[in-house]
Design a protein around this motif. Structure first.
Motif, PDB file in Angstrom:
ATOM      1  N   ALA A   1       0.838  -1.206   0.000  1.00  0.00           N
ATOM      2  CA  ALA A   1       0.000   0.000   0.000  1.00  0.00           C
ATOM      3  C   ALA A   1       0.868   1.249   0.000  1.00  0.00           C
ATOM      4  N   VAL A   2       1.941   1.239   0.772  1.00  0.00           N
ATOM      5  CA  VAL A   2       2.857   2.384   0.819  1.00  0.00           C
ATOM      6  C   VAL A   2       3.526   2.570  -0.548  1.00  0.00           C
ATOM      7  N   LEU A   3       3.926   1.472  -1.180  1.00  0.00           N
ATOM      8  CA  LEU A   3       4.510   1.551  -2.521  1.00  0.00           C
ATOM      9  C   LEU A   3       3.503   2.126  -3.515  1.00  0.00           C
ATOM     10  N   LEU A   4       2.276   1.657  -3.471  1.00  0.00           N
ATOM     11  CA  LEU A   4       1.230   2.160  -4.363  1.00  0.00           C
ATOM     12  C   LEU A   4       1.016   3.652  -4.150  1.00  0.00           C
ATOM     13  N   GLU A   5       0.986   4.078  -2.896  1.00  0.00           N
ATOM     14  CA  GLU A   5       0.818   5.502  -2.579  1.00  0.00           C
ATOM     15  C   GLU A   5       1.977   6.316  -3.169  1.00  0.00           C
ATOM     16  N   LYS A   6       3.187   5.810  -3.036  1.00  0.00           N
ATOM     17  CA  LYS A   6       4.365   6.504  -3.568  1.00  0.00           C
ATOM     18  C   LYS A   6       4.313   6.563  -5.094  1.00  0.00           C
ATOM     19  N   LEU A   7       3.959   5.462  -5.726  1.00  0.00           N
ATOM     20  CA  LEU A   7       3.856   5.445  -7.192  1.00  0.00           C
ATOM     21  C   LEU A   7       2.843   6.477  -7.683  1.00  0.00           C
ATOM     22  N   ALA A   8       1.683   6.510  -7.046  1.00  0.00           N
ATOM     23  CA  ALA A   8       0.629   7.445  -7.449  1.00  0.00           C
ATOM     24  C   ALA A   8       1.070   8.892  -7.224  1.00  0.00           C
ATOM     25  N   ALA A   9       1.663   9.172  -6.064  1.00  0.00           N
ATOM     26  CA  ALA A   9       2.095  10.535  -5.744  1.00  0.00           C
ATOM     27  C   ALA A   9       3.204  10.988  -6.696  1.00  0.00           C
ATOM     28  N   ASP A  10       4.179  10.130  -6.932  1.00  0.00           N
ATOM     29  CA  ASP A  10       5.280  10.483  -7.834  1.00  0.00           C
ATOM     30  C   ASP A  10       4.774  10.749  -9.243  1.00  0.00           C
ATOM     31  N   LEU A  11       3.863   9.899  -9.716  1.00  0.00           N
ATOM     32  CA  LEU A  11       3.310  10.072 -11.056  1.00  0.00           C
ATOM     33  C   LEU A  11       2.578  11.404 -11.164  1.00  0.00           C
ATOM     34  N   GLN A  12       1.771  11.707 -10.163  1.00  0.00           N
ATOM     35  CA  GLN A  12       1.035  12.971 -10.181  1.00  0.00           C
ATOM     36  C   GLN A  12       1.980  14.167 -10.107  1.00  0.00           C
ATOM     37  N   ASP A  13       2.972  14.094  -9.229  1.00  0.00           N
ATOM     38  CA  ASP A  13       3.907  15.207  -9.076  1.00  0.00           C
ATOM     39  C   ASP A  13       4.712  15.452 -10.350  1.00  0.00           C
ATOM     40  N   GLU A  14       5.095  14.383 -11.031  1.00  0.00           N
ATOM     41  CA  GLU A  14       5.924  14.505 -12.231  1.00  0.00           C
ATOM     42  C   GLU A  14       5.127  14.870 -13.483  1.00  0.00           C
ATOM     43  N   SER A  15       3.908  14.334 -13.597  1.00  0.00           N
ATOM     44  CA  SER A  15       3.165  14.510 -14.853  1.00  0.00           C
ATOM     45  C   SER A  15       1.858  15.276 -14.705  1.00  0.00           C
ATOM     46  N   GLY A  16       1.341  15.374 -13.488  1.00  0.00           N
ATOM     47  CA  GLY A  16       0.053  16.040 -13.280  1.00  0.00           C
ATOM     48  C   GLY A  16      -1.136  15.211 -13.727  1.00  0.00           C
ATOM     49  N   LYS A  17      -0.896  13.942 -14.079  1.00  0.00           N
ATOM     50  CA  LYS A  17      -1.979  13.080 -14.565  1.00  0.00           C
ATOM     51  C   LYS A  17      -2.863  12.623 -13.411  1.00  0.00           C
ATOM     52  N   LYS A  18      -4.124  12.376 -13.747  1.00  0.00           N
ATOM     53  CA  LYS A  18      -5.050  11.791 -12.777  1.00  0.00           C
ATOM     54  C   LYS A  18      -4.753  10.305 -12.654  1.00  0.00           C
ATOM     55  N   VAL A  19      -5.047   9.756 -11.486  1.00  0.00           N
ATOM     56  CA  VAL A  19      -4.740   8.362 -11.208  1.00  0.00           C
ATOM     57  C   VAL A  19      -6.002   7.632 -10.769  1.00  0.00           C
ATOM     58  N   THR A  20      -6.236   6.482 -11.371  1.00  0.00           N
ATOM     59  CA  THR A  20      -7.292   5.580 -10.931  1.00  0.00           C
ATOM     60  C   THR A  20      -6.612   4.335 -10.391  1.00  0.00           C
ATOM     61  N   ILE A  21      -7.035   3.910  -9.207  1.00  0.00           N
ATOM     62  CA  ILE A  21      -6.509   2.685  -8.625  1.00  0.00           C
ATOM     63  C   ILE A  21      -7.631   1.662  -8.648  1.00  0.00           C
ATOM     64  N   ASP A  22      -7.417   0.614  -9.420  1.00  0.00           N
ATOM     65  CA  ASP A  22      -8.424  -0.430  -9.608  1.00  0.00           C
ATOM     66  C   ASP A  22      -8.097  -1.612  -8.700  1.00  0.00           C
ATOM     67  N   LEU A  23      -8.949  -1.822  -7.698  1.00  0.00           N
ATOM     68  CA  LEU A  23      -8.740  -2.887  -6.715  1.00  0.00           C
ATOM     69  C   LEU A  23      -9.662  -4.085  -6.945  1.00  0.00           C
ATOM     70  N   ALA A  24     -10.269  -4.179  -8.116  1.00  0.00           N
ATOM     71  CA  ALA A  24     -11.239  -5.240  -8.387  1.00  0.00           C
ATOM     72  C   ALA A  24     -10.642  -6.633  -8.253  1.00  0.00           C
ATOM     73  N   ASP A  25      -9.360  -6.783  -8.537  1.00  0.00           N
ATOM     74  CA  ASP A  25      -8.734  -8.106  -8.481  1.00  0.00           C
ATOM     75  C   ASP A  25      -7.943  -8.336  -7.195  1.00  0.00           C
ATOM     76  N   LEU A  26      -8.158  -7.474  -6.218  1.00  0.00           N
ATOM     77  CA  LEU A  26      -7.494  -7.643  -4.925  1.00  0.00           C
ATOM     78  C   LEU A  26      -8.242  -8.702  -4.125  1.00  0.00           C
ATOM     79  N   SER A  27      -7.515  -9.676  -3.595  1.00  0.00           N
ATOM     80  CA  SER A  27      -8.176 -10.747  -2.854  1.00  0.00           C
ATOM     81  C   SER A  27      -8.069 -10.567  -1.333  1.00  0.00           C
ATOM     82  N   PHE A  28      -7.117  -9.750  -0.873  1.00  0.00           N
ATOM     83  CA  PHE A  28      -6.941  -9.539   0.560  1.00  0.00           C
ATOM     84  C   PHE A  28      -6.265  -8.195   0.787  1.00  0.00           C
ATOM     85  N   MET A  29      -6.702  -7.502   1.835  1.00  0.00           N
ATOM     86  CA  MET A  29      -6.043  -6.273   2.266  1.00  0.00           C
ATOM     87  C   MET A  29      -5.924  -6.329   3.781  1.00  0.00           C
TER      88      MET A  29
END
Length: 94
Positions: free
Chosen positions: A29-57
């Motif tokens: 989860a921390v890695l995902l948060e970092k990936l999303a934040a870095d992508l937004q900071d670098e490119s300004g793109k919107k991010v969708t996180i699709d958790l449909a195939d997640l089996s456990f959290m």
């Protein structure tokens, strides 16, 4: 099952989808948060996180996903009811 995070750019190029599958632990989860934040900071793109195939959290990941959902330009989709409950519970604990 290990967590797999796959990044897909949309046709318009204005946003990115992170498809997540497997079991999500705090480190994932921390890695995902970092990936999303870095992508937004670098490119300004919107991010969708699709958790449909997640089996456990795990319970430690829920607050991280909650934080992500509150970030401007980030949308969470495909969350099953039990995952949504965990995220909602994390919000009440904060």
């Amino acid at each position: 099952m290990p967590t797999k995070i796959r990044q897909v750019e949309t046709d318009s190029g204005k946003s990115v989808i992170f498809h997540v599958e497997g079991d999500m632990l705090l480190e994932d989860a921390v890695l995902l948060e970092k990936l999303a934040a870095d992508l937004q900071d670098e490119s300004g793109k919107k991010v969708t996180i699709d958790l449909a195939d997640l089996s456990f959290m795990d319970s430690e990941s829920a607050p991280v996903i909650r934080r992500l959902s509150e970030r401007e330009g980030v949308r969470i989709q495909g969350m099953e009811i039990f995952l949504q409950s965990a995220v909602n519970r994390a919000e009440r604990i904060r």
